[in-house]
Design a protein around this motif. Structure first.
Motif, PDB file in Angstrom:
ATOM      1  N   SER A 188       5.690  -5.895  -0.161  1.00 50.40           N
ATOM      2  CA  SER A 188       5.425  -7.027   0.727  1.00 50.40           C
ATOM      3  C   SER A 188       6.218  -6.970   2.022  1.00 50.40           C
ATOM      4  O   SER A 188       5.993  -7.794   2.910  1.00 50.40           O
ATOM      5  CB  SER A 188       5.734  -8.328  -0.008  1.00 50.40           C
ATOM      6  OG  SER A 188       4.937  -8.440  -1.158  1.00 50.40           O
ATOM      7  N   ASP A 201       6.080  -4.849   4.418  1.00 52.19           N
ATOM      8  CA  ASP A 201       5.230  -4.564   5.573  1.00 52.19           C
ATOM      9  C   ASP A 201       4.495  -5.825   6.017  1.00 52.19           C
ATOM     10  O   ASP A 201       4.357  -6.077   7.214  1.00 52.19           O
ATOM     11  CB  ASP A 201       4.268  -3.414   5.307  1.00 52.19           C
ATOM     12  CG  ASP A 201       3.377  -3.623   4.095  1.00 52.19           C
ATOM     13  OD1 ASP A 201       3.656  -4.541   3.300  1.00 52.19           O
ATOM     14  OD2 ASP A 201       2.405  -2.872   3.930  1.00 52.19           O
ATOM     15  N   ALA A 202       4.064  -6.643   5.058  1.00 54.10           N
ATOM     16  CA  ALA A 202       3.432  -7.911   5.415  1.00 54.10           C
ATOM     17  C   ALA A 202       4.429  -8.821   6.134  1.00 54.10           C
ATOM     18  O   ALA A 202       4.076  -9.511   7.087  1.00 54.10           O
ATOM     19  CB  ALA A 202       2.888  -8.612   4.164  1.00 54.10           C
ATOM     20  N   ILE A 214      -3.541 -12.623   2.958  1.00 52.92           N
ATOM     21  CA  ILE A 214      -2.743 -11.412   2.722  1.00 52.92           C
ATOM     22  C   ILE A 214      -2.326 -11.339   1.257  1.00 52.92           C
ATOM     23  O   ILE A 214      -2.349 -10.263   0.643  1.00 52.92           O
ATOM     24  CB  ILE A 214      -1.545 -11.356   3.690  1.00 52.92           C
ATOM     25  CG1 ILE A 214      -2.059 -11.053   5.104  1.00 52.92           C
ATOM     26  CG2 ILE A 214      -0.522 -10.311   3.251  1.00 52.92           C
ATOM     27  CD1 ILE A 214      -1.015 -11.053   6.192  1.00 52.92           C
ATOM     28  N   GLY A 215      -1.981 -12.475   0.660  1.00 50.54           N
ATOM     29  CA  GLY A 215      -1.653 -12.497  -0.770  1.00 50.54           C
ATOM     30  C   GLY A 215      -2.832 -12.066  -1.627  1.00 50.54           C
ATOM     31  O   GLY A 215      -2.681 -11.307  -2.585  1.00 50.54           O
ATOM     32  N   HIS A 223      -3.262  -8.446  -1.460  1.00 54.42           N
ATOM     33  CA  HIS A 223      -2.242  -7.768  -2.264  1.00 54.42           C
ATOM     34  C   HIS A 223      -2.514  -7.912  -3.759  1.00 54.42           C
ATOM     35  O   HIS A 223      -1.789  -7.337  -4.570  1.00 54.42           O
ATOM     36  CB  HIS A 223      -0.843  -8.281  -1.914  1.00 54.42           C
ATOM     37  CG  HIS A 223      -0.201  -7.515  -0.812  1.00 54.42           C
ATOM     38  ND1 HIS A 223      -0.462  -7.779   0.518  1.00 54.42           N
ATOM     39  CD2 HIS A 223       0.678  -6.487  -0.819  1.00 54.42           C
ATOM     40  CE1 HIS A 223       0.236  -6.954   1.259  1.00 54.42           C
ATOM     41  NE2 HIS A 223       0.932  -6.155   0.478  1.00 54.42           N
ATOM     42  N   SER A 271      -1.973  -4.208   3.132  1.00 55.33           N
ATOM     43  CA  SER A 271      -2.049  -4.134   1.670  1.00 55.33           C
ATOM     44  C   SER A 271      -2.528  -2.780   1.160  1.00 55.33           C
ATOM     45  O   SER A 271      -2.592  -2.566  -0.045  1.00 55.33           O
ATOM     46  CB  SER A 271      -2.972  -5.236   1.138  1.00 55.33           C
ATOM     47  OG  SER A 271      -4.291  -5.045   1.572  1.00 55.33           O
ATOM     48  N   SER A 286      -0.398  -0.990  -1.348  1.00 59.90           N
ATOM     49  CA  SER A 286      -0.438  -1.487  -2.720  1.00 59.90           C
ATOM     50  C   SER A 286      -1.614  -0.868  -3.497  1.00 59.90           C
ATOM     51  O   SER A 286      -1.567  -0.781  -4.720  1.00 59.90           O
ATOM     52  CB  SER A 286      -0.503  -3.015  -2.757  1.00 59.90           C
ATOM     53  OG  SER A 286      -1.668  -3.501  -2.156  1.00 59.90           O
ATOM     54  N   PHE A 300       2.570  -9.254  -7.106  1.00 56.75           N
ATOM     55  CA  PHE A 300       2.220  -8.659  -5.815  1.00 56.75           C
ATOM     56  C   PHE A 300       1.673  -9.720  -4.868  1.00 56.75           C
ATOM     57  O   PHE A 300       2.059  -9.805  -3.704  1.00 56.75           O
ATOM     58  CB  PHE A 300       1.186  -7.549  -5.986  1.00 56.75           C
ATOM     59  CG  PHE A 300       1.728  -6.242  -6.509  1.00 56.75           C
ATOM     60  CD1 PHE A 300       2.981  -6.162  -7.103  1.00 56.75           C
ATOM     61  CD2 PHE A 300       0.979  -5.097  -6.424  1.00 56.75           C
ATOM     62  CE1 PHE A 300       3.465  -4.964  -7.589  1.00 56.75           C
ATOM     63  CE2 PHE A 300       1.452  -3.888  -6.900  1.00 56.75           C
ATOM     64  CZ  PHE A 300       2.704  -3.820  -7.492  1.00 56.75           C
ATOM     65  N   SER A 308       3.821 -11.181  -1.524  1.00 57.09           N
ATOM     66  CA  SER A 308       3.288 -10.926  -0.183  1.00 57.09           C
ATOM     67  C   SER A 308       2.929 -12.224   0.529  1.00 57.09           C
ATOM     68  O   SER A 308       3.167 -12.357   1.737  1.00 57.09           O
ATOM     69  CB  SER A 308       2.081  -9.996  -0.245  1.00 57.09           C
ATOM     70  OG  SER A 308       1.034 -10.599  -0.962  1.00 57.09           O
ATOM     71  N   CYS A 309       2.389 -13.187  -0.191  1.00 60.11           N
ATOM     72  CA  CYS A 309       2.052 -14.475   0.407  1.00 60.11           C
ATOM     73  C   CYS A 309       3.326 -15.175   0.901  1.00 60.11           C
ATOM     74  O   CYS A 309       3.391 -15.640   2.042  1.00 60.11           O
ATOM     75  CB  CYS A 309       1.336 -15.333  -0.628  1.00 60.11           C
ATOM     76  SG  CYS A 309       0.788 -16.929  -0.020  1.00 60.11           S
ATOM     77  N   THR A 320       4.905 -13.290   3.852  1.00 57.66           N
ATOM     78  CA  THR A 320       4.088 -13.470   5.055  1.00 57.66           C
ATOM     79  C   THR A 320       4.398 -14.816   5.693  1.00 57.66           C
ATOM     80  O   THR A 320       4.598 -14.911   6.903  1.00 57.66           O
ATOM     81  CB  THR A 320       2.582 -13.367   4.717  1.00 57.66           C
ATOM     82  OG1 THR A 320       2.316 -12.053   4.221  1.00 57.66           O
ATOM     83  CG2 THR A 320       1.721 -13.633   5.940  1.00 57.66           C
TER      84      THR A 320
END
Length: 182
Positions: free
Chosen positions: A18, A20-21, A45-46, A49, A114, A117, A138, A142-143, A146
């Protein structure tokens, strides 16, 4: 491997994937984006992922790891192009034709952050991890990262003003180059 050690390992992997997000959202947050849009971006984005590693897990049993290098390359190129477009649009105040985090632009950004992943999912598909736990961690990591990145980017934008677009584009370009050559 016990549940707690697998959970901790997957949590650290989810956070690493995450980052990179987080970096990309830090740059995007420097644009003037409303809180509602930030919430939507984080959720999309979540979701990506979750979808990408799930596809990787499904295909991991049938596809070799050689594809992983190509997807990483594509993700790095996408991030660099988005960042370069954002960077150079800061100099051209007449035409603002950058990739915006709405519609197809949001899908492109979510896909590019993503894609790594997906390659991890290829490997995890072979190892036999707990799929639901992996995908949940994941997506949640990532959520959350972000949202955190975009909110921090918003704060930084207030301090940097018009230079925030240059910084945000530079962050995206730098991260894209890091993926390609790091």
């Amino acid at each position: 491997m016990s549940f707690s050690s697998e959970f901790i390992s997957l949590l650290f992997l989810a956070i690493a994937l995450s980052m990179d997000a987080f970096s990309v959202s830090l740059g995007m947050g420097m644009q003037r984006i409303r809180l509602k849009r930030i919430a939507i971006i984080g959720l999309v984005i979540g979701i990506f992922h979750i979808i990408m590693p799930f596809l990787g897990i499904l295909l991991g049993k049938a596809i070799s790891n050689q594809i992983g290098e190509l997807t990483t390359l594509a993700g790095g190129v996408l991030l660099f192009v988005i960042g370069a477009q954002m960077f150079f649009s800061a100099f051209n105040h007449e035409v603002k034709s950058r990739v915006l985090p709405v519609g197809a632009g949001l899908i492109l950004i979510a896909f590019s952050v993503s894609i790594d992943s997906f390659t991890v999912g290829l490997g995890l598909g072979i190892s036999g991890v707990k799929i639901f736990l992996t995908l949940f961690l994941f997506g949640a990591a990532s959520c959350t990262l972000t949202w955190l990145g975009m909110l921090l980017g918003r704060k930084v934008h207030g301090y940097l003003g018009t230079y925030s677009e240059l910084l945000g584009g530079s962050i995206l370009c730098g991260f894209g180059l890091y993926i390609l050559f790091g």
